[in-house]
Scaffold this active site. Structure first.
Site, mmCIF file in Angstrom:
data_model
loop_
_atom_site.group_PDB
_atom_site.id
_atom_site.type_symbol
_atom_site.label_atom_id
_atom_site.label_comp_id
_atom_site.label_asym_id
_atom_site.label_seq_id
_atom_site.Cartn_x
_atom_site.Cartn_y
_atom_site.Cartn_z
ATOM 1 N N ASN A 1 4.621 5.125 15.105
ATOM 2 C CA ASN A 1 4.088 5.101 16.473
ATOM 3 C C ASN A 1 4.910 6.070 17.324
ATOM 4 O O ASN A 1 5.949 5.720 17.891
ATOM 5 C CB ASN A 1 4.149 3.674 17.036
ATOM 6 C CG ASN A 1 3.351 3.537 18.313
ATOM 7 O OD1 ASN A 1 3.543 4.292 19.264
ATOM 8 N ND2 ASN A 1 2.447 2.580 18.346
ATOM 9 N N ALA B 1 0.826 16.473 8.005
ATOM 10 C CA ALA B 1 0.835 17.849 7.495
ATOM 11 C C ALA B 1 1.850 18.625 8.320
ATOM 12 O O ALA B 1 1.819 18.604 9.545
ATOM 13 C CB ALA B 1 -0.542 18.464 7.641
ATOM 14 N N ARG C 1 1.653 15.838 20.389
ATOM 15 C CA ARG C 1 2.582 15.402 19.331
ATOM 16 C C ARG C 1 2.958 16.634 18.526
ATOM 17 O O ARG C 1 2.232 17.055 17.640
ATOM 18 C CB ARG C 1 1.883 14.358 18.459
ATOM 19 C CG ARG C 1 2.780 13.729 17.433
ATOM 20 C CD ARG C 1 2.000 12.821 16.526
ATOM 21 N NE ARG C 1 1.019 13.564 15.749
ATOM 22 C CZ ARG C 1 0.029 13.008 15.057
ATOM 23 N NH1 ARG C 1 -0.137 11.725 15.065
ATOM 24 N NH2 ARG C 1 -0.807 13.755 14.358
ATOM 25 N N HIS D 1 0.836 -1.200 0.000
ATOM 26 C CA HIS D 1 0.000 0.000 0.000
ATOM 27 C C HIS D 1 0.867 1.245 0.000
ATOM 28 O O HIS D 1 2.085 1.162 -0.059
ATOM 29 C CB HIS D 1 -0.991 0.010 1.171
ATOM 30 C CG HIS D 1 -0.355 -0.186 2.499
ATOM 31 N ND1 HIS D 1 -1.005 0.039 3.685
ATOM 32 C CD2 HIS D 1 0.883 -0.592 2.837
ATOM 33 C CE1 HIS D 1 -0.193 -0.233 4.675
ATOM 34 N NE2 HIS D 1 0.953 -0.613 4.191
ATOM 35 N N ARG E 1 -9.793 11.405 19.432
ATOM 36 C CA ARG E 1 -8.469 11.622 18.852
ATOM 37 C C ARG E 1 -7.983 13.046 19.088
ATOM 38 O O ARG E 1 -8.738 14.000 18.974
ATOM 39 C CB ARG E 1 -8.511 11.307 17.364
ATOM 40 C CG ARG E 1 -8.675 9.815 17.127
ATOM 41 C CD ARG E 1 -8.907 9.493 15.694
ATOM 42 N NE ARG E 1 -7.894 10.098 14.854
ATOM 43 C CZ ARG E 1 -8.024 10.237 13.550
ATOM 44 N NH1 ARG E 1 -9.126 9.824 12.954
ATOM 45 N NH2 ARG E 1 -7.066 10.774 12.848
#
Ligand SMILES: [Fe+2]
Length: 557
Positions: A292, A396, A474, A11, A425
């Site tokens: 991760n 992004a 993050r 993929h 999320r």
């Protein structure tokens, strides 16, 4: 040497162009085809090639297929074995191998003028390793490299060392043992899309405790020889399977937390084993598991290496770049660190303006687009930020971003609504690089959003929209030299609000690839409640483009 790299088999099909060791262009096919991840990783789609991405890479450099010296294909069918012999339940895997064997012919067919004899098969994990060890910035030679993914030809892992223009393999884990496949199985068990939604499992893990880690350790553990055991986890015994969209419970969050915890333990063990052999200061990471960022942060904090660098296109897309870098290095070129993640398509101001005129969109050219956007964000607007070349990889990074005010807790929900994302999320912040240390604790700088950072206590209340349930964020650090325009926007925002941080999420809506060209940006703007679209030096205001009955007077703003 002019080398084109191709990833196609599983993929995230992608192409990358390396000229004389320098990364010139890299792009994922999904940005052209507008199909997320390019395709599903099924054996019957293995023949699909990243044709548009490859053609664009060549056109960008003014080359034709006949000008290429080599083409690297990031899978070597000669290294594969029948699926059942590897312990995999994949009855159509032989199709995959057949298509891979025919890839040189297929490539010559789709890139007219290419000599199929110039196509080289590059082992999958060698391509991943090259994408990290050759592309990393800083003092990268020698360095160690760790690759972990779902699967390659017959392995799921490679530990290696880069010395000059050579990659020396030190350990590899044979299938069916695979940390990536274990994480994919859990993704599916929790009702998400496997090979796609693994980051949702990581986000869910923050809501649980690793109380099932002991049970998992019976099935997933390091073997002490640089490899690991990881297969046959009895998921259903640990938590009932979820259908897509079904509500998850505390048990599911605990299972996610336990699996995440055991993954981190295995990765730490592999990092220590590798460091014992190399003594290197720098560890580079690639493979889908290296996306991760929670595990990466533990390796950075608790592992033996001074510094950890992660390839931003750590998933299979990055093997296109790695295959090209590997062949370039093997052919005698000196591979150079990648110049940044903005390796995709970009447009001149004149081209953007021509596009806006063609679409008959009311636009302005403010004196300073950075200040204009900062003002809209300070006024609690949601801004689509389209600048320069698009990013290679899933994050992004200030080129195709959706921005918002981090001080308003409601903006998390608002952005998740715009993007059709699950409310559990988190959204991530971008921060001026020289301000990051006072707000975030963790590896700095962090230009590619591949680590998580602890938000210091005094800042948590100031930027609630970007603080995850476990007190982390993050982050992406923005360096003035590397990205002066985005840095200036952040400076202007700080002047207005006192916060050198804005919310940054990818510019796309649910289930779609990131916006790549101007038309994608206009389509996204037209179909989601974004207040301001900043395209290069131009801005398009929602109130001027659409009358908003919910906000009287908006049209005259
Ligand atoms: Fe891979």
């Amino acid at each position: 040497m002019r080398v084109l790299g191709i990833n196609a088999l599983f993929h995230d099909p992608a192409a990358a162009l390396v000229i004389d060791g320098r990364t010139v262009a890299a792009a994922e096919e999904e940005r052209f085809s507008r199909r997320k991840h390019g395709k599903r990783p099924l054996p019957f789609s293995a023949w699909e090639l990243p044709v548009q991405a490859a053609r664009w890479c060549l056109a960008h450099a003014g080359l034709t297929p006949a000008d290429l010296d080599l083409v690297g294909y990031s899978f070597d069918p000669a290294l594969a074995r029948p699926a059942d012999a590897m312990g995999l339940d994949d009855p159509w895997d032989h199709l995959r191998l057949r298509y891979a064997q025919e890839a040189p012919g297929f490539l010559a067919e789709t890139l007219p003028g290419l000599d199929p004899a110039k196509v080289r098969f590059v082992p999958h994990h060698v391509a991943h390793a090259a994408s990290a060890a050759y592309a990393a910035d800083g003092a990268a030679d020698p360095c160690s490299v760790l690759v972990l993914d779902g699967r390659g030809e017959a392995t799921s892992h490679l530990a290696a060392r880069r010395v000059g223009t050579r990659l020396e393999p030190l350990a590899g884990q044979q299938l069916p043992h695979s940390m990536g496949l274990v994480y994919e199985e859990l993704t599916q068990h929790l009702g998400f899309l496997r090979s796609s939604d693994e980051y949702k499992v990581m986000a869910m893990a923050s809501y649980g405790t690793p109380r099932m880690a002991d049970v998992l350790r019976r099935h997933v553990y390091p073997t002490g020889d640089g490899g690991f055991h990881a297969t046959a986890v009895p998921w259903t015994e640990l938590a009932p399977a979820l259908a897509p969209g079904q509500e998850w419970t505390r048990t599911h969050a605990d299972l996610a937390a336990s699996t995440q915890h055991v993954l981190e333990e295995v990765m730490l063990d592999l990092a220590r084993w590798l460091h014992d052999r190399t003594g290197d200061r720098l560890l580079t990471l690639a493979g889908g598991v290296a996306l991760n960022c929670v595990a990466n942060s533990r390796i950075a904090a608790e592992g033996p290496f001074d510094r950890v660098w992660v390839q931003p296109a750590a998933g299979d897309a990055g093997t296109a770049l790695g295959a090209a870098l590997h062949l370039a290095a093997a052919g005698g070129d000196q591979p150079l660190p990648m110049p940044g993640a903005d390796l995709g398509r970009g447009w001149s101001d004149a081209e953007v303006e021509a596009w806006l005129r063609r679409a008959r969109v009311p636009y302005e050219r403010p004196a300073d687009v950075a200040a204009e956007v900062a003002a809209a964000l300070a006024d609690d607007g949601i801004v689509a930020w389209f600048q320069g070349r698009s990013e290679f990889g899933p994050r992004a990074l200030g080129h195709r971003s959706l921005l918002a005010h981090p001080g308003r807790p409601a903006n998390l929900e608002r952005l998740n609504d715009v993007k059709g994302r699950e409310q559990f999320r988190p959204v991530a912040p971008m921060v001026l690089a020289d301000r990051a240390a006072k707000i975030f604790e963790g590896p700095l700088p962090s230009p590619y959003m591949l680590f998580v950072h602890r938000v210091t206590a005094e800042w948590r209340e100031k930027i609630p929209a970007v603080v995850h349930v476990d007190g982390t964020a993050r982050i992406q650090t923005v360096d003035r030299a590397a990205d002066p325009l985005t840095a200036r926007m952040l400076e202007e925002f700080e002047l207005l609000t006192g916060l050198p941080v804005v919310v940054n999420t990818s510019l796309n809506t649910a289930g779609r690839p990131m916006v790549d060209d101007v038309r994608d940006a206009l389509e996204c703007f037209g179909s989601s409640p974004v207040d301001l679209l900043a395209l290069g030096p131009f801005v398009v205001r929602r109130g001027r483009m659409f009358a908003d009955p919910a906000r009287p007077g908006e049209g005259s703003r």
